[in-house]
Write a protein that holds these residues in place. Sequence first.
Motif, PDB file in Angstrom:
ATOM      1  N   ASP A  31      20.136 -26.965 -16.597  1.00 30.93           N
ATOM      2  CA  ASP A  31      19.159 -27.552 -15.676  1.00 30.93           C
ATOM      3  C   ASP A  31      18.569 -26.499 -14.737  1.00 30.93           C
ATOM      4  O   ASP A  31      17.373 -26.501 -14.465  1.00 30.93           O
ATOM      5  CB  ASP A  31      19.792 -28.683 -14.859  1.00 30.93           C
ATOM      6  CG  ASP A  31      20.123 -29.906 -15.705  1.00 30.93           C
ATOM      7  OD1 ASP A  31      19.531 -30.059 -16.800  1.00 30.93           O
ATOM      8  OD2 ASP A  31      20.972 -30.709 -15.262  1.00 30.93           O
ATOM      9  N   LYS A  32      19.413 -25.588 -14.254  1.00 29.73           N
ATOM     10  CA  LYS A  32      18.934 -24.517 -13.381  1.00 29.73           C
ATOM     11  C   LYS A  32      17.937 -23.617 -14.109  1.00 29.73           C
ATOM     12  O   LYS A  32      16.897 -23.243 -13.557  1.00 29.73           O
ATOM     13  CB  LYS A  32      20.094 -23.667 -12.861  1.00 29.73           C
ATOM     14  CG  LYS A  32      20.914 -24.323 -11.786  1.00 29.73           C
ATOM     15  CD  LYS A  32      22.025 -23.392 -11.348  1.00 29.73           C
ATOM     16  CE  LYS A  32      22.988 -24.076 -10.410  1.00 29.73           C
ATOM     17  NZ  LYS A  32      24.120 -23.190 -10.049  1.00 29.73           N
ATOM     18  N   LYS A  33      18.268 -23.249 -15.353  1.00 29.19           N
ATOM     19  CA  LYS A  33      17.375 -22.385 -16.131  1.00 29.19           C
ATOM     20  C   LYS A  33      16.061 -23.095 -16.431  1.00 29.19           C
ATOM     21  O   LYS A  33      14.990 -22.472 -16.382  1.00 29.19           O
ATOM     22  CB  LYS A  33      18.040 -21.939 -17.438  1.00 29.19           C
ATOM     23  CG  LYS A  33      19.199 -21.008 -17.228  1.00 29.19           C
ATOM     24  CD  LYS A  33      18.756 -19.721 -16.568  1.00 29.19           C
ATOM     25  CE  LYS A  33      19.921 -18.789 -16.358  1.00 29.19           C
ATOM     26  NZ  LYS A  33      19.579 -17.627 -15.565  1.00 29.19           N
ATOM     27  N   ALA A  34      16.112 -24.385 -16.731  1.00 31.20           N
ATOM     28  CA  ALA A  34      14.880 -25.142 -16.985  1.00 31.20           C
ATOM     29  C   ALA A  34      14.034 -25.211 -15.721  1.00 31.20           C
ATOM     30  O   ALA A  34      12.799 -25.103 -15.788  1.00 31.20           O
ATOM     31  CB  ALA A  34      15.216 -26.544 -17.497  1.00 31.20           C
ATOM     32  N   ASP A  35      14.681 -25.364 -14.574  1.00 33.16           N
ATOM     33  CA  ASP A  35      13.941 -25.390 -13.314  1.00 33.16           C
ATOM     34  C   ASP A  35      13.313 -24.028 -13.013  1.00 33.16           C
ATOM     35  O   ASP A  35      12.155 -23.958 -12.582  1.00 33.16           O
ATOM     36  CB  ASP A  35      14.870 -25.809 -12.169  1.00 33.16           C
ATOM     37  CG  ASP A  35      14.111 -26.047 -10.881  1.00 33.16           C
ATOM     38  OD1 ASP A  35      13.129 -26.824 -10.909  1.00 33.16           O
ATOM     39  OD2 ASP A  35      14.481 -25.434  -9.854  1.00 33.16           O
ATOM     40  N   GLU A  36      14.059 -22.950 -13.269  1.00 33.62           N
ATOM     41  CA  GLU A  36      13.507 -21.601 -13.091  1.00 33.62           C
ATOM     42  C   GLU A  36      12.303 -21.389 -14.012  1.00 33.62           C
ATOM     43  O   GLU A  36      11.291 -20.815 -13.598  1.00 33.62           O
ATOM     44  CB  GLU A  36      14.569 -20.546 -13.392  1.00 33.62           C
ATOM     45  CG  GLU A  36      15.640 -20.413 -12.344  1.00 33.62           C
ATOM     46  CD  GLU A  36      16.735 -19.436 -12.760  1.00 33.62           C
ATOM     47  OE1 GLU A  36      16.519 -18.634 -13.701  1.00 33.62           O
ATOM     48  OE2 GLU A  36      17.817 -19.487 -12.145  1.00 33.62           O
ATOM     49  N   HIS A  37      12.417 -21.871 -15.232  1.00 34.73           N
ATOM     50  CA  HIS A  37      11.322 -21.746 -16.186  1.00 34.73           C
ATOM     51  C   HIS A  37      10.097 -22.533 -15.709  1.00 34.73           C
ATOM     52  O   HIS A  37       8.965 -22.047 -15.808  1.00 34.73           O
ATOM     53  CB  HIS A  37      11.776 -22.241 -17.567  1.00 34.73           C
ATOM     54  CG  HIS A  37      10.697 -22.225 -18.599  1.00 34.73           C
ATOM     55  ND1 HIS A  37      10.282 -21.066 -19.209  1.00 34.73           N
ATOM     56  CD2 HIS A  37       9.930 -23.214 -19.096  1.00 34.73           C
ATOM     57  CE1 HIS A  37       9.312 -21.353 -20.054  1.00 34.73           C
ATOM     58  NE2 HIS A  37       9.081 -22.645 -20.010  1.00 34.73           N
ATOM     59  N   ARG A  38      10.334 -23.725 -15.200  1.00 38.47           N
ATOM     60  CA  ARG A  38       9.240 -24.559 -14.690  1.00 38.47           C
ATOM     61  C   ARG A  38       8.542 -23.860 -13.522  1.00 38.47           C
ATOM     62  O   ARG A  38       7.313 -23.819 -13.459  1.00 38.47           O
ATOM     63  CB  ARG A  38       9.774 -25.924 -14.238  1.00 38.47           C
ATOM     64  CG  ARG A  38       8.697 -26.874 -13.736  1.00 38.47           C
ATOM     65  CD  ARG A  38       9.296 -28.133 -13.144  1.00 38.47           C
ATOM     66  NE  ARG A  38      10.236 -27.893 -12.072  1.00 38.47           N
ATOM     67  CZ  ARG A  38       9.916 -27.579 -10.821  1.00 38.47           C
ATOM     68  NH1 ARG A  38       8.663 -27.441 -10.472  1.00 38.47           N
ATOM     69  NH2 ARG A  38      10.848 -27.400  -9.907  1.00 38.47           N
ATOM     70  N   ARG A  39       9.335 -23.278 -12.623  1.00 35.22           N
ATOM     71  CA  ARG A  39       8.752 -22.562 -11.479  1.00 35.22           C
ATOM     72  C   ARG A  39       7.950 -21.343 -11.929  1.00 35.22           C
ATOM     73  O   ARG A  39       6.869 -21.072 -11.406  1.00 35.22           O
ATOM     74  CB  ARG A  39       9.847 -22.135 -10.503  1.00 35.22           C
ATOM     75  CG  ARG A  39      10.464 -23.282  -9.756  1.00 35.22           C
ATOM     76  CD  ARG A  39      11.648 -22.790  -8.939  1.00 35.22           C
ATOM     77  NE  ARG A  39      12.398 -23.884  -8.389  1.00 35.22           N
ATOM     78  CZ  ARG A  39      12.280 -24.291  -7.126  1.00 35.22           C
ATOM     79  NH1 ARG A  39      11.441 -23.692  -6.307  1.00 35.22           N
ATOM     80  NH2 ARG A  39      12.996 -25.307  -6.696  1.00 35.22           N
ATOM     81  N   LEU A  40       8.480 -20.610 -12.898  1.00 37.37           N
ATOM     82  CA  LEU A  40       7.767 -19.445 -13.415  1.00 37.37           C
ATOM     83  C   LEU A  40       6.456 -19.863 -14.077  1.00 37.37           C
ATOM     84  O   LEU A  40       5.413 -19.236 -13.856  1.00 37.37           O
ATOM     85  CB  LEU A  40       8.640 -18.682 -14.415  1.00 37.37           C
ATOM     86  CG  LEU A  40       8.000 -17.466 -15.074  1.00 37.37           C
ATOM     87  CD1 LEU A  40       7.665 -16.403 -14.028  1.00 37.37           C
ATOM     88  CD2 LEU A  40       8.919 -16.904 -16.142  1.00 37.37           C
ATOM     89  N   ALA A  45       0.634 -20.255 -13.830  1.00 36.81           N
ATOM     90  CA  ALA A  45      -0.586 -21.072 -13.871  1.00 36.81           C
ATOM     91  C   ALA A  45      -1.442 -20.821 -12.639  1.00 36.81           C
ATOM     92  O   ALA A  45      -2.671 -20.747 -12.729  1.00 36.81           O
ATOM     93  CB  ALA A  45      -0.222 -22.547 -13.987  1.00 36.81           C
ATOM     94  N   LEU A  46      -0.794 -20.671 -11.477  1.00 38.69           N
ATOM     95  CA  LEU A  46      -1.545 -20.367 -10.257  1.00 38.69           C
ATOM     96  C   LEU A  46      -2.214 -18.997 -10.332  1.00 38.69           C
ATOM     97  O   LEU A  46      -3.269 -18.777  -9.741  1.00 38.69           O
ATOM     98  CB  LEU A  46      -0.625 -20.435  -9.037  1.00 38.69           C
ATOM     99  CG  LEU A  46      -0.159 -21.828  -8.636  1.00 38.69           C
ATOM    100  CD1 LEU A  46       0.886 -21.723  -7.528  1.00 38.69           C
ATOM    101  CD2 LEU A  46      -1.331 -22.676  -8.198  1.00 38.69           C
ATOM    102  N   ALA A  47      -1.594 -18.083 -11.069  1.00 36.72           N
ATOM    103  CA  ALA A  47      -2.143 -16.741 -11.221  1.00 36.72           C
ATOM    104  C   ALA A  47      -3.180 -16.669 -12.344  1.00 36.72           C
ATOM    105  O   ALA A  47      -3.731 -15.605 -12.603  1.00 36.72           O
ATOM    106  CB  ALA A  47      -1.026 -15.742 -11.484  1.00 36.72           C
ATOM    107  N   GLY A  48      -3.402 -17.790 -13.004  1.00 36.58           N
ATOM    108  CA  GLY A  48      -4.394 -17.825 -14.069  1.00 36.58           C
ATOM    109  C   GLY A  48      -3.856 -17.483 -15.440  1.00 36.58           C
ATOM    110  O   GLY A  48      -4.617 -17.342 -16.389  1.00 36.58           O
TER     111      GLY A  48
END
Length: 99
Positions: A31-40, A45-48
Amino acid sequence: MDKRLREIQQRITKEHKDLGKFVQHVLDEFDKKADEHRRLSSSNALAGIKTSGIAEKAFYDTVNETKKWILDVLERTIQDFEHSGDKHWNKNFKDGVRE
């Protein structure tokens, strides 16, 4: 998935509670790794930087399938513990669960 883990942990005897705790820790790390992946992915996406939807789906599908597989192995292990000494039980793991 958490509900299934709680149900399995209720079946575990006191002497094997460490198995349930270990699996809980492994699932928490997924779950932690999936959350880190989601944040990345979000920051990209914000960086284009666009992320492939197919790759994202494959990542989350793989994580979920792996978590299910781990729970299946834990459940079969607990079944073997529950039926140890039963000569009519077909073991899930041929090498057994007792040393």
